[in-house]
Design a protein around this motif. Structure first.
Motif, PDB file in Angstrom:
ATOM      1  N   GLY A  77      -2.973   3.143   2.028  1.00  0.00           N
ATOM      2  CA  GLY A  77      -4.091   2.584   2.792  1.00  0.00           C
ATOM      3  C   GLY A  77      -4.951   3.662   3.431  1.00  0.00           C
ATOM      4  O   GLY A  77      -6.141   3.477   3.679  1.00  0.00           O
ATOM      5  N   LYS A 190      -7.593   1.712   5.347  1.00  0.00           N
ATOM      6  CA  LYS A 190      -8.666   0.847   4.826  1.00  0.00           C
ATOM      7  C   LYS A 190      -8.007  -0.302   4.075  1.00  0.00           C
ATOM      8  O   LYS A 190      -7.146  -0.061   3.220  1.00  0.00           O
ATOM      9  N   LEU A 191      -8.439  -1.513   4.371  1.00  0.00           N
ATOM     10  CA  LEU A 191      -7.832  -2.681   3.744  1.00  0.00           C
ATOM     11  C   LEU A 191      -7.958  -2.604   2.220  1.00  0.00           C
ATOM     12  O   LEU A 191      -7.028  -2.928   1.475  1.00  0.00           O
ATOM     13  N   SER A 192      -9.109  -2.109   1.740  1.00  0.00           N
ATOM     14  CA  SER A 192      -9.320  -2.071   0.281  1.00  0.00           C
ATOM     15  C   SER A 192      -8.298  -1.148  -0.390  1.00  0.00           C
ATOM     16  O   SER A 192      -7.797  -1.438  -1.467  1.00  0.00           O
ATOM     17  N   LYS A 194      -5.289  -0.520   0.819  1.00  0.00           N
ATOM     18  CA  LYS A 194      -3.975  -1.182   0.919  1.00  0.00           C
ATOM     19  C   LYS A 194      -3.817  -2.234  -0.174  1.00  0.00           C
ATOM     20  O   LYS A 194      -2.761  -2.381  -0.776  1.00  0.00           O
ATOM     21  N   LEU A 195      -4.922  -2.937  -0.446  1.00  0.00           N
ATOM     22  CA  LEU A 195      -4.890  -3.939  -1.508  1.00  0.00           C
ATOM     23  C   LEU A 195      -4.619  -3.265  -2.845  1.00  0.00           C
ATOM     24  O   LEU A 195      -3.895  -3.763  -3.687  1.00  0.00           O
TER      25      LEU A 195
END
Ligand SMILES: Cc1cc2nc3c(=O)[nH]c(=O)nc-3n(C[C@H](O)[C@H](O)[C@H](O)COP(=O)(O)OP(=O)(O)OC[C@H]3O[C@@H](n4cnc5c(N)ncnc54)[C@H](O)[C@@H]3O)c2cc1C
Length: 267
Positions: A77, A190-192, A194-195
């Motif tokens: 992340g 960053k959420l992106s 982590k995804l």
């Protein structure tokens, strides 16, 4: 040239919330969340800054139980490209010798690597040995307390902070840098990214089937360290004497007299 950077992170119990069982002298681990060793976030930040400046990839490596996957997702992340979880029951009970040996053998599989980045120490064992020991197994140069790094034509120029001075060194790659605690501000997740960890399966799991290490060199069998006495909370005997007056001068004299009675020498 782009750099192949490897950063080592340890999954540790959050010792800020750990208590010691006064009867057994052992850590009460139940319900204690684990986290990525906070000083390793400084190592991750430095590794990511190097990638941004000079190009390349950052691979995180951790020897830990499978629960550490959550920690590696956190690191991805932050922007790490790939993570290796070195996990197997046969690695359990490792002291620093066996830990650094296992890590060095796993890191050898990531060859050719250029810069290895380690945290200064952990919050659960804090020996600060693993960086030096891993570099020694790999027979590469290493340096501790690093705060700044520049890279040019196969040479890493580092500043390291000692108590009263800053030293500058040059090391050829491959080399191992141990980052000074609190030497930078680790970026947030960053959420992106982590995804990405979830979707793209960026975490690889290596067991001893992949590493093929002999049992005498790993885990408890490969660990010569023996803890003779478990952790104990020191008892601090107090006499519980209290000065009852108001006047500060009298209070100081009273206190000094008491300390002299206890053996304080005034020179
Ligand atoms: C006196 C003593 C006796 C011990 N005896 C035992 C024992 O008998 N059995 C036992 O199980 N444990 C034992 N331990 C704990 C064990 O030695 C450590 O958990 C392990 O070797 C890592 O050392 P450290 O946490 O001190 O790392 P440090 O040297 O403080 O860590 C420095 C850096 O190395 C990296 N690093 C450290 N560990 C890892 C890891 N696992 N994966 C990836 N990177 C890592 C990180 O970047 C970290 O910031 C003992 C510890 C001490 C102090």
């Amino acid at each position: 040239m782009s750099l192949n950077i490897v950063v080592a992170v340890k999954w540790v119990p959050n010792t800020q919330v750990v208590n010691i069982d006064p009867k057994t002298g052992t850590l009460i681990r139940e319900g204690i969340p684990s986290i990525i060793n906070p000083h390793d976030l400084n190592a991750v930040e430095l590794a990511l800054q190097l990638k941004e400046r000079y190009g390349g990839t950052v691979t995180a490596i951790s020897m830990a139980p499978t629960s550490a996957r959550a920690g590696l997702e956190f690191i991805i992340g932050m922007g790490v490209d790939r993570a290796i979880l070195v996990t197997d029951r046969v690695f359990a009970g490792a002291d620093t010798l066996a830990t650094s040996y296992t890590l060095s053998k796993a890191i050898e599989r990531l060859k050719p690597f250029d810069i290895l980045v380690f945290g200064q120490e952990t919050i659960d064992s804090s020996t600060a040995h693993i960086g030096a020991q891993t570099a020694s197994w790999l027979r590469i140069p290493y340096i501790y307390y690093v705060t700044d790094v520049e890279y040019l034509n196969g040479v890493v120029k580092v500043k390291r902070k000692l108590e009263k001075r800053i030293e500058v060194y040059e090391l050829p790659i491959p080399c191992l840098l141990v980052v000074a605690m609190k030497s930078n501000e680790p970026r947030s997740v960053k959420l992106s990214y982590k995804l990405k960890a979830k979707m793209e399966n960026c975490i690889e799991v290596w067991t001893n089937n992949e590493l093929g290490l002999t049992r005498e060199c790993i885990g408890l069998r490969g660990s010569p360290t023996r803890v003779e006495k478990s952790i104990a909370t020191p008892s601090v005997p107090r006499k519980k004497q209290k000065f009852d007056g108001q006047d500060v001068k009298t209070a100081v004299k009273w206190l000094v007299d008491k300390l002299v009675e206890e053996g304080l020498k005034i020179v």
